[in-house]
Design a protein around this motif. Sequence first.
Motif, short mmCIF file in Angstrom:
data_model
loop_
_atom_site.label_atom_id
_atom_site.label_comp_id
_atom_site.label_asym_id
_atom_site.label_seq_id
_atom_site.Cartn_x
_atom_site.Cartn_y
_atom_site.Cartn_z
N LYS A 58 -3.37 -9.18 17.21
CA LYS A 58 -3.13 -8.12 16.41
C LYS A 58 -1.91 -7.76 15.99
N ARG B 160 2.13 -9.12 9.17
CA ARG B 160 1.53 -9.59 7.89
C ARG B 160 1.32 -8.34 7.04
N GLU B 161 0.73 -7.19 7.70
CA GLU B 161 0.62 -6.24 6.99
C GLU B 161 1.52 -5.55 6.37
N ASP B 162 2.95 -5.19 7.23
CA ASP B 162 3.92 -4.29 7.06
C ASP B 162 4.90 -4.45 8.05
N ALA C 179 6.72 -1.25 9.38
CA ALA C 179 6.02 -0.60 10.25
C ALA C 179 5.80 -1.21 11.67
N ARG D 180 7.76 -3.19 12.99
CA ARG D 180 9.07 -3.04 13.90
C ARG D 180 9.25 -1.70 14.46
N ALA D 181 8.77 -0.62 13.61
CA ALA D 181 8.83 0.65 14.15
C ALA D 181 7.91 0.94 15.36
N MET D 182 6.71 0.09 15.51
CA MET D 182 5.69 0.11 16.51
C MET D 182 6.27 -0.48 17.69
N ARG E 254 -15.62 -10.74 3.78
CA ARG E 254 -15.74 -10.11 4.96
C ARG E 254 -16.49 -8.91 5.11
N GLY F 170 -14.62 -4.50 6.54
CA GLY F 170 -13.46 -4.24 7.39
C GLY F 170 -13.10 -5.27 8.70
N PRO G 174 14.83 -1.75 15.47
CA PRO G 174 13.83 -0.67 15.56
C PRO G 174 12.85 -0.86 16.82
N CYS H 10 9.63 7.21 18.43
CA CYS H 10 8.59 6.33 17.51
C CYS H 10 8.28 7.52 16.20
N ARG H 11 8.12 6.76 15.13
CA ARG H 11 8.10 7.63 14.03
C ARG H 11 7.02 7.44 12.90
N PHE I 10 5.90 7.57 8.65
CA PHE I 10 6.68 7.44 7.47
C PHE I 10 6.24 8.20 6.26
N ARG J 288 2.78 4.12 6.05
CA ARG J 288 2.78 2.59 5.95
C ARG J 288 1.83 2.19 7.39
N LEU J 289 0.66 2.14 6.92
CA LEU J 289 -0.39 1.81 8.03
C LEU J 289 -0.58 0.12 7.61
N PHE J 290 -1.54 -0.48 8.61
CA PHE J 290 -1.64 -1.81 8.33
C PHE J 290 -2.91 -1.60 7.44
N GLU K 19 -5.11 -3.41 5.84
CA GLU K 19 -6.45 -4.25 5.83
C GLU K 19 -6.83 -4.26 6.87
N LEU K 20 -6.33 -3.62 8.07
CA LEU K 20 -6.97 -3.48 9.53
C LEU K 20 -7.56 -2.49 9.75
N THR K 21 -8.59 -2.37 10.69
CA THR K 21 -9.41 -1.20 10.92
C THR K 21 -8.52 -0.19 11.57
N GLU L 53 -7.90 -0.84 15.14
CA GLU L 53 -6.84 -1.74 15.42
C GLU L 53 -5.47 -1.30 15.04
N ILE M 292 -2.64 -1.48 17.91
CA ILE M 292 -1.49 -2.17 17.69
C ILE M 292 -0.26 -1.45 18.26
N LYS N 45 -11.59 0.40 7.08
CA LYS N 45 -10.38 -0.22 6.79
C LYS N 45 -9.43 0.79 6.84
N ARG O 225 -1.06 6.29 15.85
CA ARG O 225 -0.59 5.01 15.98
C ARG O 225 0.76 5.34 16.71
N ALA O 226 1.68 6.21 16.34
CA ALA O 226 2.95 6.39 16.73
C ALA O 226 2.57 6.96 18.32
#
Lengths: 339, 260
Positions: free
Chosen positions: A195, A201-203, A206, A208-210, A328, A331, B79, B88-89, B91, B95-97, B99-101, B104, B108, B155, B171-172
Motif C-alpha cells: 500500500k 505512486r499516487e503522490d 503526501a 513522505r508527509a505520512m 477495475r 475502486g 519529512p 503530521c499535516r 495540505f 493531496r489524497l492518494f 486512485e486508492l480507496t 486504503e 497507509i 475511490k 489519514r493524518a
Amino acid sequence: MREKNKRHVTLLILALTILGLFLANRFLDPYKVRVINLSGIYVTLGLSMNLINGMTGMFSLGHAGFMAVGAYTVGILTMPITMKEMNFFMQPIVPFLANVEWGFLPALIAAGLISALLGVLIGAPVLRLTDDYLAIATLGFAEIIRVVFTNTQSLTNGALGLKGIPNYTNTWWSWGVALVTIWFISYLMRGTYGKAFLAVREDEVAARAMGINLFKHKVMSFAFGCFFAGVAGGLMAGLLGTIDPNMFRITLTFNILLIVVLGGLGKIGGTIIAAVIVTAGMETLRFLDESMDLGFVQIKGIPGMRMVVFSIILIVAVILREKGLLRRPKGREFTYVKN
Amino acid sequence: MNSPMLKIENLVMRFGGVVACNDFTAEIKEGQIVGLIGPNGAGKTTIFNVVTGVYKPTAGQILFSPNGIEQHQLTGLSPDKIAKLGVCRTFQNIRLFGELTVLENVFIGNHLRVKSDVFSTVLRLPHYVAEEKRLYEKSLYLLEKIGLQDTKDEKASSLPYGMQRRLEIARALATDPRLLLLDEPAAGMNPQETRELIEFIREIKDEFDLTIFLIEHHMEVIMEISEKIYVLDHGVLIAQGNPSEIQRNEKVVEAYLGVG
C-alpha cells in the motif's frame, strides 16, 4: 465466510492450472508447449515490471538488462564443466567459475539475488530521478549491461554467447515460478508495504508527509522487480539453451512494457491475461508473415507483417480500454487474492 | 518547567531573492490550538512546509518536544522522519492518494508505525496478521469518526470536497501524531460544514490528546478555537496574542484591509 470463498477460488485456479499443465505436457506438440513455457515466463516478467512501473510508479525501462544478468547467471552456473570448456575457446573462463555446476533451483535463486543486488546498486543513485529521466537512465543501464557482457570474454564468452545451457525449463518450472510471482506480488500489495508503494505512486509529497521513506520503498520495490526479472531471465536461458548479449536489446523491454500497458498499470489479473494473450498472439499471427493465397490475389509474404497487425490491435485496445483489458471493479484492484 | 511542544526560533526562509519568511519566532505549548493567519502570500504555508521538512530553512531552528522532556531539532530532517517523530499535516490543496480507496488512504497513514518487515507481510506471519488486523480496525474507527465508514471502498478522488478534507485529517490521525498541522481545513466549506469542522477539531484534540497548529482564512474558525494566534504579513510576524487582542490590533486590521 468471504475469506473462505476466496481461498476456495484460489485453490480451484491452482488446481486447474496444474491440471492444464499436465494435459498440455501430455497431449500438445513441443511447439505449443514451448509457447506455454514462454507465456509463463512473460507472466513473471510482466508482473515484475508492473510492480516497478505500475504499482510504484517508477518509469523504468531496464528490464532487459536485469533479465540478461539472470540469464547469464543461470547459464554459467548450470552449464556442465565440459560444455564450458567447449564454449570458452577464445579465452578460458575465469577459474572460480570453471568447475561449478549447480542445480537449476539454486541457480535461479542466485540469478534473482544477483539481479536484485544489482537493482539496489543501480537504484540507489538512479531512483532519485523521476519520470522520463528515470526511463532514460534505466534504459542506458540496460544497454551498459549488454555492452559489458559483450566485452567480458572470460566471464560471459562475449559476443559468442553461451551455447548448450541445459534445458531445465519445462512448464512446471515456468508456471511454478509464475505462480510464486503472482503469490508474492499479490500478498505484497495486500500488506502495508504494498500500500505504501501505491501511495508513492499516487503522490510522493503526501507519502513522505505520512512518514513513508521514499527512497527505501522505491529501492525495495525496484529490488523485488529486479529479482523476478532475473529469475525470469534464468528461465529463459534454461528454455532456449543458447543466449547471447544481443537477445537483451531494448525491444525485449518493450515487449514486456506492452504486456504491462495492455494488462493495465498496477493490475495483477490484467497482466497475467495480457502476458498469455501477447505471447500466444505473437505466435498465432505468424501466418501473416508467410505468403497467402486468397484465391483472387496472391499476397507475398512480408516478414514483420504480424508486428504491424499486432501494433494495430494494440492501438485499438489502448483506445477502447485505456485502463487495461480488465476494468477495475469499483475502486479496487483486480487480483484474485484480494483483501 | 516543561519545554513547549514546538518552538520555532528566528526562522528565515529565502527562495533566491524572495524572503518568504523572515525571523519568525513562535511557541506552541502542549494541548494548545494555535492559529496562524495572514493575507494571501504571507508565508503561512511556507512555515508549515519548513516545519514538516519539505523545505530546509535558510536560518533559524525548530525544536519539537513530543513529551516535554526530549527535544528534537527538526531542521534538516526529512519529512518522513519528522512524521515518525509525531508531526503530521494536511495540505492546503488536498493531496489524497486519489486512485486508492478511502480505507486504503487511512490505512497507509499507519504504515510508518508498522514494526513487521516486508517479508513477514508477504508470508503473512501471525504477528503481522495480528498487527494488520489492529491497524485495519483503527482505520475503520477513524473513518467512523469522520463519518465516512459507508464510503470506505469508494475511490478517494470521487468524494465530495468537504469529505476529502476530512479524509485527509483522518489519514493524518492514523500516523499517531502529537502535533497536527492543519492547512486551511475549512477552505471551500459552507457555514454548516464549518461549524461541524470546529466541533470535529475540538473532538479529535481531546480524544487523541493533540496539539494543533492551524492556518485558516475563515475568521470565525480561527477566533473561536485558537487560544493563541500569530499573524503574518509578507513573511514577517506582525502580531501575536489571544483572539480578542488580535481583533483589536491595528497592524492586523491594516494588513487585512489596507491603510485608510
